[in-house]
Design an enzyme around this catalytic site. Structure first.
Site, short mmCIF file in Angstrom:
data_model
loop_
_atom_site.label_atom_id
_atom_site.label_comp_id
_atom_site.label_asym_id
_atom_site.label_seq_id
_atom_site.Cartn_x
_atom_site.Cartn_y
_atom_site.Cartn_z
N GLU A 17 0.85 -1.19 0.00
CA GLU A 17 0.00 0.00 0.00
C GLU A 17 0.88 1.24 0.00
O GLU A 17 1.76 1.39 0.85
CB GLU A 17 -0.92 -0.02 1.24
CG GLU A 17 -1.63 1.27 1.54
CD GLU A 17 -2.54 1.70 0.41
OE1 GLU A 17 -2.51 2.90 0.07
OE2 GLU A 17 -3.28 0.86 -0.13
N ARG A 174 -19.50 14.60 -4.98
CA ARG A 174 -20.03 13.62 -4.03
C ARG A 174 -19.92 14.17 -2.63
O ARG A 174 -18.97 14.88 -2.30
CB ARG A 174 -19.30 12.28 -4.15
CG ARG A 174 -17.82 12.36 -3.97
CD ARG A 174 -17.16 11.01 -4.22
NE ARG A 174 -15.73 11.13 -4.36
CZ ARG A 174 -14.87 11.19 -3.34
NH1 ARG A 174 -15.31 11.14 -2.12
NH2 ARG A 174 -13.58 11.31 -3.56
N TYR A 211 -28.83 7.92 -2.23
CA TYR A 211 -29.26 6.68 -1.57
C TYR A 211 -28.62 6.58 -0.20
O TYR A 211 -27.58 7.18 0.06
CB TYR A 211 -28.90 5.44 -2.41
CG TYR A 211 -27.44 5.30 -2.77
CD1 TYR A 211 -26.55 4.65 -1.92
CD2 TYR A 211 -26.96 5.79 -3.98
CE1 TYR A 211 -25.21 4.49 -2.26
CE2 TYR A 211 -25.63 5.64 -4.33
CZ TYR A 211 -24.76 4.99 -3.47
OH TYR A 211 -23.44 4.84 -3.81
N ASP A 297 -9.66 -1.39 -11.61
CA ASP A 297 -9.56 -0.24 -12.50
C ASP A 297 -8.27 -0.21 -13.29
O ASP A 297 -8.19 0.43 -14.35
CB ASP A 297 -9.66 1.06 -11.68
CG ASP A 297 -11.10 1.40 -11.32
OD1 ASP A 297 -12.00 0.68 -11.79
OD2 ASP A 297 -11.32 2.37 -10.58
N GLY A 310 -16.68 -1.54 -8.44
CA GLY A 310 -16.17 -2.30 -7.30
C GLY A 310 -16.50 -3.77 -7.43
O GLY A 310 -15.67 -4.64 -7.12
#
Length: 710
Positions: A17, A174, A211, A297, A310
C-alpha cells in the site's frame, strides 16, 4: 478481496500500500448481488457494518422534479440469491482489510505493508522495486493499482499511449449528509423518506443520485450518476478522487434543476465536498504479461452509471483465486493468468459498454442508433457467480490438457473408471491382494448360425467350414483398486476365427464379442460407453466345491444360463506355451480367449486370433432405427513373452473335458429385457466341448487399447 480469496486457497499474500494509512476514503458503494455473493462466500457480512438493502428505485425528471416511476425491488430481488446492498466505502474497506489480515478465516493472514510505494515492476520475475530501493518478489504479481496504474505501463502494447485514461466529458460531485437533515426539509424529503430507496434524478446532461449507505441514516450524493455534470463546470488541475469541490460552482451547475433538487444540493457540507473527473479508457488488448496480471480499475476503469466498478474488481480477485489453487506450479502461472484473462475480459468489457450506454442521454443514444435495456443489463450483471464460472473454466482447462474419458452424466466432467482413476491411485489394475479367476468352456458350434450375430457384412469367418469354435468365458474379479478393492463377475460369448475386412481391403483377425453379462453397474457403464462393449446386467452366482465349479446367470429370480465344470484336475505345466496366453480384459473383465488346443475328432484349422472385435451402436434420440454412432472396434492383444511368475501361475491351472452349457429362453414376463438374448443364446448349437479350464491369474488388463477400426 484478492488477498482474502488467495489466502483461502493457501497462498502467502503480501499487500503493498503506497499510503501511510490503511483506511479508505470516499462516500458510498453498491454491492449488487453478484458482488455481495462473493463477500458472503468469504464470510464478509457487510450488513453487520451498516450496509442496508436497496429495496426501491425511483426516477425523477431533473428539470421539472416530476416523479417518473418507482419500482419495489423486494419482490424482484427474490430472484437473486443475495441482496443488493448499499454501504459506506470506509466500512466495506475496513471489513475487507480485517478479513484479509486478521486471524479469523482460512489460510495464513495476508501481510499489509504501508508506505510501500512501487516505482517499477518486473512482470517476468513478479518483482517490484519500492521507492526505498527495496525489491519485493513473489510467484505472481497482481497490479490492483487503479486507473493511473503503474503496472499497466509494463504491458506489451503496440501503442501504449492509446491506453491513457481520458476525461469522458463529465465529472461528479459527491458528499454525505445525514438523512434527518433531508427529512426535515419538506421541499426535498420525498427523495429520501422511503427506506432503502435509490433515487435517480435524471436530466439531459446532468443527473443526481441519492441513496442511504449507513443503516438508512446517512445519505450519499454522487454527482456522477448522482450529479453528473459537464467536466468544464468543475475542472481544475487536480482531477483525482479526492479533489476538493467548490460548492458555489456545484450550485451553479445545478441552477437549471428543479427547486427540490437544488434544495438537496444546498445541504452539501462545503468542507467535505469532493469532485472527481470521470475517466474512461480504450479497451486493453491484454491484462497480463509474464507472471503479472492487472485487476480492477488498472485493467478496466469503470464509469459509475451501473455501480459495477467495485463489483467487477471483486470478480477479478475471485477469478484469480479460483484458477490459482494451492499446488499450482510456478511454470503454470503464465498459462493460468491467460485463463484468468479469458474468464474476465468479455464480461468486464460488456459491462463497461453497458455502463457507457446507461450514462448516455436518450438524444445521444438516438444519434448513435443504439438502445439501452436497463433490465437486460441488470439481469446480466446480477446473475453471475465468478467463483463458479472461473472454477469451471479451470476444470475444463485441466481436462483439455489430458485425453480424459467422458461419459454420461457429462455435466460433471470426466468420470473415474478402470482406465481413469482421477485420484491418487495408479492408473492400472493392481491385483496383488487376490488372484482373479477365469473359467472357460470352449466348444464347437455352427458357423452358419453364429454369422447371423455379426452386425455388418464386414465381419465374416476366416474358415469356410461350417464348424467353428466359440467360448463361454466367466471371470470373477476381486480386489480391484478402481472399485474400492471390491469386485464383480462377468460372463460372455466369444466367437473365434473372425475377420473384419476394411474398406481398403485390409483384413484384421480376432475374436468377436456379441454379448457380455456383468453383475455391477459401474463396469457395465464404463465398458459400454468407453469401449463399445456389448454389456448387459444380470445376477451372476459363482460357486466352487471340490473339483467342480458352477455359474448361474439370472434376472430377478429367473435363471437363463447354467454352466458347469466337473472333474477339474491340474493342467500339465507348459511354461506359458499352452496357447492360453496372458489374460486380457475389458474393465478388468474379458479374458483373452484361449488358442485352439487341437481337439480330438476331425482336424480343425488353427486360426490365430490377434485381438477382440466389438461393435459400437448408439441410437439417435427420437429417431427409431437410426444411430448417432455405429462402427466396429478392435483391441489388439498385447504381444509379450510370459514371465517366470506367469509360468508358475500356469501350474495352478485346472482343466476338464466334462463341462456343460445350458441357456434357457424366457419370455416377456420372466425376462422382459433379456428374453431375446436368452433365446439367441439358447439356439446356439453345441457340437461338442473342446476344452474347459479354470485359471488363476494375478492381474487382468482393461482393454485401453480398443480403437475404432475405420
Amino acid at each position: 478481496m484478492a488477498a482474502i480469496a488467495l489466502r483461502e486457497q493457501g497462498h502467502d499474500v503480501t499487500l503493498l500500500e503506497s499510503s501511510k494509512f490503511s483506511n479508505e476514503t470516499g462516500a458510498a458503494i453498491h454491492m449488487a448481488p453478484n458482488a455481495n455473493g462473493l463477500l458472503k462466500r468469504y464470510g464478509v457480512d457487510i450488513e453487520k457494518v451498516g450496509a442496508n438493502e436497496c429495496s426501491r428505485i425511483a426516477q425523477y425528471h431533473a428539470e421539472s422534479g416530476k416523479a417518473l416511476f418507482q419500482v419495489d425491488l423486494t419482490m424482484p430481488n427474490k430472484q437473486w440469491q443475495h441482496k443488493w446492498l448499499l454501504v459506506h466505502r470506509a466500512h466495506l474497506h475496513n471489513a475487507l482489510r480485517e478479513r484479509a489480515i486478521g486471524k479469523e478465516g482460512k489460510g495464513k493472514p495476508a501481510t499489509l505493508r504501508l508506505a510501500s510505494k512501487v516505482t517499477s515492476v518486473d512482470p517476468e520475475k513478479a518483482e517490484v522495486t519500492l521507492e526505498s530501493g527495496e525489491k519485493v518478489s513473489g510467484d505472481v504479481l497482481l497490479g490492483a493499482d487503479g486507473v493511473h496504474s503503474l503496472c499497466r505501463k509494463s504491458l506489451v502494447l503496440e501503442d501504449p499511449e492509446k491506453y491513457t485514461p481520458f476525461d469522458c466529458g463529465h465529472s461528479a460531485y459527491r458528499f454525505l449528509v445525514p438523512k434527518d437533515q433531508v427529512m426535515a426539509d419538506p421541499v426535498c424529503r420525498e427523495f429520501v423518506e422511503q427506506e432503502g430507496m435509490l433515487c435517480m434524478i435524471v436530466g439531459e446532461d446532468r443527473r443526481v443520485v441519492v441513496y442511504p449507505c449507513v443503516e438508512n441514516k446517512l445519505m450519499n450524493f454522487l454527482l456522477v450518476s448522482i450529479f453528473i455534470h459537464p467536466s468544464s463546470e468543475s475542472r481544475s488541475d487536480d482531477a483525482g478522487w479526492n479533489q476538493q469541490g467548490d460548492k458555489k460552482r456545484m450550485l451553479a451547475s445545478g441552477a437549471s434543476l428543479a427547486p427540490q433538487v437544488r434544495a438537496l444540493l444546498e445541504k452539501a457540507p462545503e468542507d467535505s465536498l469532493k469532485v472527481w473527473t470521470l475517466l474512461d479508457m480504450e479497451v486493453l488488448p491484454t491484462w497480463i504479461n509474464g507472471s503479472m496480471a492487472l485487476l480492477g480499475d488498472a485493467a478496466h476503469p469503470f464509469l459509475p452509471h451501473q455501480a459495477q466498478g467495485g463489483g467487477q474488481a471483486m470478480e477479478d480477485a475471485v477469478s484469480l483465486a479460483a484458477i490459482l489453487p494451492y499446488g499450482t506450479t510456478k511454470e503454470d502461472i503464465p498459462e493460468r493468468l491467460r485463463l484468468y484473462e479469458q474468464c474476465r475480459r468479455e464480461r468486464a468489457n460488456r459491462i463497461q459498454d453497458g455502463t457507457r450506454l446507461s450514462g448516455t442521454s436518450q438524444k445521444d443514444l438516438a444519434k448513435m442508433g443504439k438502445k439501452y435495456d436497463a433490465f437486460a443489463f441488470t439481469n446480466y450483471n446480477f446473475g453471475h457467480d465468478e467463483w463458479d464460472f472461473s472454477r469451471n473454466a479451470l476444470n475444463k482447462h485441466l481436462q483439455s490438457k489430458q485425453p480424459y474419458r467422458f461419459r454420461q452424466p457429462i455435466s460433471f466432467g470426466p468420470s473415474p473408471g478402470p482406465r481413469q482413476p482421477l485420484n491418487a491411485l495408479p492408473d492400472v489394475h493392481s491385483m496383488s491382494k487376490q488372484n482373479q479367476t477365469v473359467a472357460t468352456i470352449r466348444f464347437r458350434t455352427s458357423r452358419t448360425y453364429l454369422q447371423n450375430l455379426f452386425p455388418t457384412t464386414s465381419f465374416s469367418f476366416m474358415s469356410a467350414a461350417t464348424v467353428v469354435e466359440a467360448s463361454i468365458i466367466c471371470c470373477s474379479l476381486r480386489s480391484m483398486t478402481w472399485l474400492g478393492n471390491t469386485g464383480y463377475d462377468h460372463c460372455g460369448l466369444y466367437i473365434h476365427g473372425v475377420k473384419y475386412t476394411k474398406k481398403d481391403g485390409e483384413i484384421l483377425q480376432g475374436t468377436f464379442l456379441p454379448i457380455l453379462f456383468e453383475n455391477l453397474t459401474d463396469p457395465i457403464i464404463t465398458g459400454r460407453e468407453e469401449l463399445a462393449a456389448p454389456k448387459l446386467g444380470c445376477d451372476i452366482d459363482v460357486s466352487a466345491s471340490g473339483d467342480s465349479r458352477s455359474v448361474r446367470m439370472s434376472w430377478r429370480g429367473t435363471t437363463f444360463a447354467e454352466l458347469e465344470w466337473n472333474g477339474l484336475h491340474d493342467k500339465p505345466q507348459t511354461n506359458g506355451a499352452n496357447g492360453a496366453g496372458a489374460p486380457n480384459g475389458v474393465n478388468g473383465g474379458h479374458a483373452k480367449p484361449p488358442g485352439a488346443p487341437g481337439p480330438p475328432g476331425p482336424p480343425m484349422p488353427k486360426i490365430e486370433d490377434n485381438g477382440m472385435f466389438m461393435y459400437r451402436y448408439v441410437p439417435a434420440v427420437g429417431e427409431p432405427g437410426k444411430a448417432d454412432a455405429e462402427y466396429a472396434v478392435f483391441d489388439e492383444y498385447e504381444k509379450k513373452a510370459p514371465s517366470t511368475s506367469e509360468s508358475q501361475q500356469d501350474m495352478q491351472d485346472q482343466m476338464t473335458k466334462s463341462a456343460t452349457i445350458k441357456f434357457s429362453a424366457g419370455d416377456w414376463n420372466s425376462l422382459p429385457t433379456l428374453h431375446h438374448i436368452a433365446q439367441g443364446l439358447a439356439d446356439v448349437p453345441i457340437y461338442g466341448i473342446v476344452e474347459a479350464t479354470v485359471k488363476e491369474v494375478p492381474s487382468v488388463g482393461d482393454v485401453r487399447g480398443a480403437r475404432r477400426i475405420e
